[in-house]
Design an enzyme around this catalytic site. Structure first.
Site, mmCIF file in Angstrom:
data_model
loop_
_atom_site.group_PDB
_atom_site.id
_atom_site.type_symbol
_atom_site.label_atom_id
_atom_site.label_comp_id
_atom_site.label_asym_id
_atom_site.label_seq_id
_atom_site.Cartn_x
_atom_site.Cartn_y
_atom_site.Cartn_z
ATOM 1 N N ASP A 33 0.866 -1.176 0.000
ATOM 2 C CA ASP A 33 0.000 0.000 0.000
ATOM 3 C C ASP A 33 0.902 1.225 0.000
ATOM 4 O O ASP A 33 2.054 1.156 0.420
ATOM 5 C CB ASP A 33 -0.907 0.014 1.228
ATOM 6 C CG ASP A 33 -2.158 0.863 1.024
ATOM 7 O OD1 ASP A 33 -3.242 0.287 0.848
ATOM 8 O OD2 ASP A 33 -2.047 2.117 1.033
ATOM 9 N N GLY A 78 -13.473 6.272 -2.598
ATOM 10 C CA GLY A 78 -14.212 6.447 -1.358
ATOM 11 C C GLY A 78 -15.694 6.362 -1.650
ATOM 12 O O GLY A 78 -16.111 5.783 -2.654
ATOM 13 N N SER A 117 -16.076 -2.306 -10.052
ATOM 14 C CA SER A 117 -17.141 -1.719 -9.247
ATOM 15 C C SER A 117 -18.451 -1.695 -10.018
ATOM 16 O O SER A 117 -18.466 -1.631 -11.256
ATOM 17 C CB SER A 117 -16.749 -0.293 -8.863
ATOM 18 O OG SER A 117 -17.852 0.438 -8.384
ATOM 19 N N TYR A 148 -14.662 7.844 -11.718
ATOM 20 C CA TYR A 148 -14.376 6.553 -11.093
ATOM 21 C C TYR A 148 -14.877 5.374 -11.932
ATOM 22 O O TYR A 148 -14.153 4.405 -12.169
ATOM 23 C CB TYR A 148 -15.020 6.532 -9.711
ATOM 24 C CG TYR A 148 -14.827 5.253 -8.939
ATOM 25 C CD1 TYR A 148 -13.583 4.890 -8.424
ATOM 26 C CD2 TYR A 148 -15.910 4.413 -8.694
ATOM 27 C CE1 TYR A 148 -13.419 3.718 -7.699
ATOM 28 C CE2 TYR A 148 -15.754 3.237 -7.965
ATOM 29 C CZ TYR A 148 -14.507 2.903 -7.476
ATOM 30 O OH TYR A 148 -14.358 1.747 -6.761
ATOM 31 N N ASN A 177 -20.802 -2.153 -3.166
ATOM 32 C CA ASN A 177 -20.920 -1.548 -1.833
ATOM 33 C C ASN A 177 -20.523 -2.484 -0.697
ATOM 34 O O ASN A 177 -21.366 -2.985 0.055
ATOM 35 C CB ASN A 177 -22.353 -1.050 -1.606
ATOM 36 C CG ASN A 177 -22.720 0.104 -2.512
ATOM 37 O OD1 ASN A 177 -22.016 1.104 -2.575
ATOM 38 N ND2 ASN A 177 -23.817 -0.036 -3.234
ATOM 39 N N GLU A 190 -15.950 7.487 3.524
ATOM 40 C CA GLU A 190 -16.800 6.403 4.007
ATOM 41 C C GLU A 190 -18.043 6.230 3.131
ATOM 42 O O GLU A 190 -18.528 7.175 2.515
ATOM 43 C CB GLU A 190 -17.219 6.653 5.464
ATOM 44 C CG GLU A 190 -18.194 7.807 5.675
ATOM 45 C CD GLU A 190 -17.527 9.173 5.717
ATOM 46 O OE1 GLU A 190 -18.220 10.150 6.046
ATOM 47 O OE2 GLU A 190 -16.319 9.271 5.392
ATOM 48 N N LYS A 191 -18.547 4.997 3.100
ATOM 49 C CA LYS A 191 -19.757 4.689 2.340
ATOM 50 C C LYS A 191 -20.966 4.701 3.271
ATOM 51 O O LYS A 191 -20.845 4.832 4.482
ATOM 52 C CB LYS A 191 -19.595 3.354 1.623
ATOM 53 C CG LYS A 191 -18.495 3.412 0.568
ATOM 54 C CD LYS A 191 -18.437 2.167 -0.286
ATOM 55 C CE LYS A 191 -17.372 2.315 -1.368
ATOM 56 N NZ LYS A 191 -17.308 1.142 -2.261
ATOM 57 N N ALA A 192 -22.151 4.533 2.671
ATOM 58 C CA ALA A 192 -23.407 4.759 3.406
ATOM 59 C C ALA A 192 -23.533 3.953 4.697
ATOM 60 O O ALA A 192 -23.918 4.516 5.727
ATOM 61 C CB ALA A 192 -24.598 4.496 2.482
ATOM 62 N N ARG A 221 -30.022 0.796 -2.779
ATOM 63 C CA ARG A 221 -28.730 0.151 -2.952
ATOM 64 C C ARG A 221 -28.791 -1.267 -2.367
ATOM 65 O O ARG A 221 -29.700 -1.602 -1.604
ATOM 66 C CB ARG A 221 -27.611 0.910 -2.212
ATOM 67 C CG ARG A 221 -27.307 2.310 -2.706
ATOM 68 C CD ARG A 221 -26.696 2.332 -4.092
ATOM 69 N NE ARG A 221 -26.294 3.676 -4.464
ATOM 70 C CZ ARG A 221 -27.100 4.581 -5.029
ATOM 71 N NH1 ARG A 221 -28.367 4.272 -5.271
ATOM 72 N NH2 ARG A 221 -26.647 5.770 -5.351
#
Length: 333
Positions: A33, A78, A117, A148, A177, A190-192, A221
């Site tokens: 990374d 993100g 994705s 993206y 997701n 951050e995601k939902a 989603r």
């Protein structure tokens, strides 16, 4: 000579947990990374942990030595707020996959998985909340998420052509997701599921008993728990599936229903306000899992309620620790 499995993006949410899972199976792992190692979500002491910028060709060549298989999870990405406001940064991830593929071919790597994705899917197929689940062939005619999504779709094609032209066994996972504990929960990436968990936790800790929701809350989603993601990712790399494959849950919910789930886990009901001008992405998205069931005999199956229980409780502990001035984990990627 001992051959390694390379995991890129190993300091991130999915990559870190994948490294830990592979190590537990007795697999030799090189984890890479660009973040300083002290900022990695997981640091497995039994892995070879390296810091390198994989947008640079020379770095890709260095980390590819003695590698048999690659999980390429590295990307600058993100949640929707980040994606909509950092299109150029998202597209520059094309350098990572391009240079890794070139190096993988040069070093005789056998198998290579690219983490794509659901953002590759066309906007015109995601205009209604009650969306028809997206099957893999729906990606064309293309109209991917700007920035993206287009990078992901181009990189999918590059994997295809390296397989067709050079014989590299490339596999493509279209993630939907992914969520779970030990992921980004604050800071804009951050995601939902993590964002909602953080907001509910903060409402309880601060005693304000209200939550702001981006959009009207009726956008839909599906969310895949990290354990399902790890299983599907490894199954796909070792399969004979050459075309891109959805790796995601088909349990579709509205964002309001996601809030309902987290409130239920937390044992609270909050007053809701809606920020209608906030980034919110497509109106509806869900994964059609027909192909993955046919090809792998498996599909993600962990219910949202079960996954959010684990996720919320971990995020609550981090929010409370931060509030009290104690050490906490993975506030931002």
């Amino acid at each position: 000579m001992s051959y390694l499995t390379l995991v890129t993006g190993a300091g991130g949410f999915i990559g870190g947990q994948l490294v830990r899972d592979l190590i537990a199976q007795g697999i030799q792992v090189r984890a890479v990374d660009r973040k300083p190692i002290e900022d990695w979500y997981f640091r497995s002491p039994d892995a070879e942990n390296l810091v390198a910028d994989l947008q640079l060709a020379v770095s890709c060549d260095q980390v590819m030595k003695n590698v048999a298989g690659v999980y390429n999870l590295a990307a600058d990405m993100g949640g929707m707020g980040f994606i909509e406001n950092n299109k150029a940064r998202c597209m520059l991830s094309v350098l990572i996959n391009t240079h890794l593929l070139i190096s993988a071919r040069a070093h005789g790597v056998d198998r290579y998985l690219y983490s794509s994705s659901a953002c590759v899917y066309p906007g015109y197929k995601q205009t209604a909340a009650n969306v028809v689940a997206l099957k893999e062939s729906d990606a064309y005619p293309a109209d991917a998420e700007d920035g993206y999504g287009w990078e992901k779709l181009f990189s999918e094609r590059l994997c295809r052509h390296f397989r067709e032209d050079f014989g590299l066994k490339t596999r493509v996972a279209r993630y939907h997701n992914v969520y779970g504990p030990y992921g980004t929960w604050d800071g804009g990436r951050e995601k939902a599921p993590a964002a909602v968990s953080r907001k509910v936790a903060m409402a309880i800790i601060n005693g304000k008993r209200e939550i702001e929701i981006w959009g009207d809350g009726e956008q839909t989603r599906s969310f895949m728990y990290i354990d399902d993601c790890l299983i599907g990712t490894q199954k796909l790399l070792h399969s004979d599936v050459e075309e891109p494959l959805n790796v995601g849950s088909d349990e579709m919910v509205t964002i309001n229903q996601l809030v309902d789930v987290v409130e239920d886990v937390a044992g609270v009901k909050l007053k809701r306000t809606y920020k209608l001008d906030a980034p919110k992405g497509v109106r509806g998205r869900n994964s059609d899992n027909t192909l993955i069931k046919t090809k792998l005999g498996w599909a993600p199956s962990i219910p949202l309620r079960a996954g959010m229980e684990q996720t919320y409780r971990w995020i609550y502990d981090q929010v409370k620790a931060r509030h009290e001035g104690r050490p906490y984990i993975a506030a931002a990627g």
